[in-house]
Design an enzyme around this catalytic site. Structure first.
Site, PDB file in Angstrom:
ATOM      1  N   HIS A 185       0.837  -1.210   0.000  1.00 55.33           N
ATOM      2  CA  HIS A 185       0.000   0.000   0.000  1.00 55.33           C
ATOM      3  C   HIS A 185       0.874   1.264   0.000  1.00 55.33           C
ATOM      4  CE1 HIS A 185      -2.746  -2.853   2.320  1.00 55.33           C
ATOM      5  NE2 HIS A 185      -3.469  -2.537   1.272  1.00 55.33           N
ATOM      6  N   SER A 238       0.446  -9.022   1.651  1.00 53.23           N
ATOM      7  CA  SER A 238      -1.011  -9.040   1.728  1.00 53.23           C
ATOM      8  C   SER A 238      -1.419  -8.902   3.179  1.00 53.23           C
ATOM      9  CB  SER A 238      -1.538 -10.369   1.187  1.00 53.23           C
ATOM     10  OG  SER A 238      -2.893 -10.548   1.551  1.00 53.23           O
TER      11      SER A 238
END
Length: 281
Positions: A37, A185
């Protein structure tokens, strides 16, 4: 950094920024931020005046027996990470704010959702397309940043943007991996120590296929078989799918030619992980 919870407030802020001639980069997330991210944030900051991140665990993209309730959430941690990276605004709405009781609309992208995660998780991509279109309308970004790890999601969003004439540039960003190759993840936090070791097999299987292709193998069923054998040697693994598709059309292929996406989903214990690579011949 400003945290915004209400749609009308976010829209007012965006209107003001646009009036000032500012460009807006948008990073939509479900929170529990990791380096993947943050790499999207850095890319956005390098290309836009203002970066807006959304943090919203979207209930309508989870199936009835999926992990919506246990999906990891830690807003304080996310807020600190976002602030440290220089995010300007975090849009953090409640479920009620996004989906009031009288909400009735679904956005559905056909065909490319018939395979892979779309087949394993019916309705998932309707939930994704609906929330992303909603977020685009709220944030009105010039550019939006998505990781290549969710390759099918990226294809769905690109298709929606094209079909609905949306004024936003979709910027795909490379997968960020742990040192041993496991794709980052939020769901990796579910893995036990032993499962975490087994999880590296996803990337190893993708690289095995790549090596075989480089040595001249073009037959997809032979390549899939080699990947399956490697994955099933590991403890705790169960294959959901292995797919070879044309990178541009997302059509499944039986022979490797041109630019190809190799994607897979594997359960490691009870955790479903996805990964992919792109090869060109």
């Amino acid at each position: 950094m400003v945290v915004v919870g209400k749609i009308h407030e976010m829209k007012d802020i965006v209107k003001k920024l646009k009036k000032e001639g500012k460009t807006i980069g948008f990073v939509p997330t479900m929170g529990y931020l990791h380096e993947g991210h943050l790499s999207l944030v850095r890319k956005s900051k390098s290309q836009n005046d203002i970066t807006i991140m959304s943090i919203f665990v979207n209930p309508i993209q989870f199936g009835p027996n999926e992990d919506y309730d246990r999906y990891p959430r830690d807003f304080e941690r996310d807020k600190n990470l976002a602030e440290k990276e220089g995010v300007d605004y975090v849009f953090y709405p409640s479920v009620k704010e996004m989906y009031p009781d009288d909400f009735k609309t679904v956005v559905s992208v056909k065909k490319i959702t018939d395979i892979m995660c779309g087949k394993s998780r019916p309705g998932h991509f309707d939930g994704v397309a609906t929330v992303v279109l909603k977020l685009f309308n709220i944030v009105n970004p010039d550019r939006a940043y998505f990781g290549q790890k969710d390759a099918q999601q990226l294809a769905v969003i690109k298709q929606m943007v094209k079909d609905l004439n949306l004024d936003v540039e979709i910027v795909p960003c490379p997968i960020v991996r742990e040192e041993d190759g496991l794709a980052m993840s939020s769901r990796n936090t579910y893995l036990s120590g032993d499962e975490r070791k087994s999880a590296t097999v996803l990337y190893r299987a993708l690289n095995l296929a790549k090596d075989l292709i480089e040595k001249g193998e073009r037959n997809v069923s032979k390549l899939k078989k080699a990947m399956e054998d490697l994955i099933l040697k590991e403890k705790y693994t169960k294959i959901d799918y292995i797919e070879f598709v044309n990178y541009d059309t997302f059509e499944p292929i039986s022979k490797v030619e041109g630019k190809v996406l190799i994607a897979l989903a594997v359960f490691v214990g009870t955790t479903r992980l996805i990964d992919n690579i792109v090869v060109e011949v």
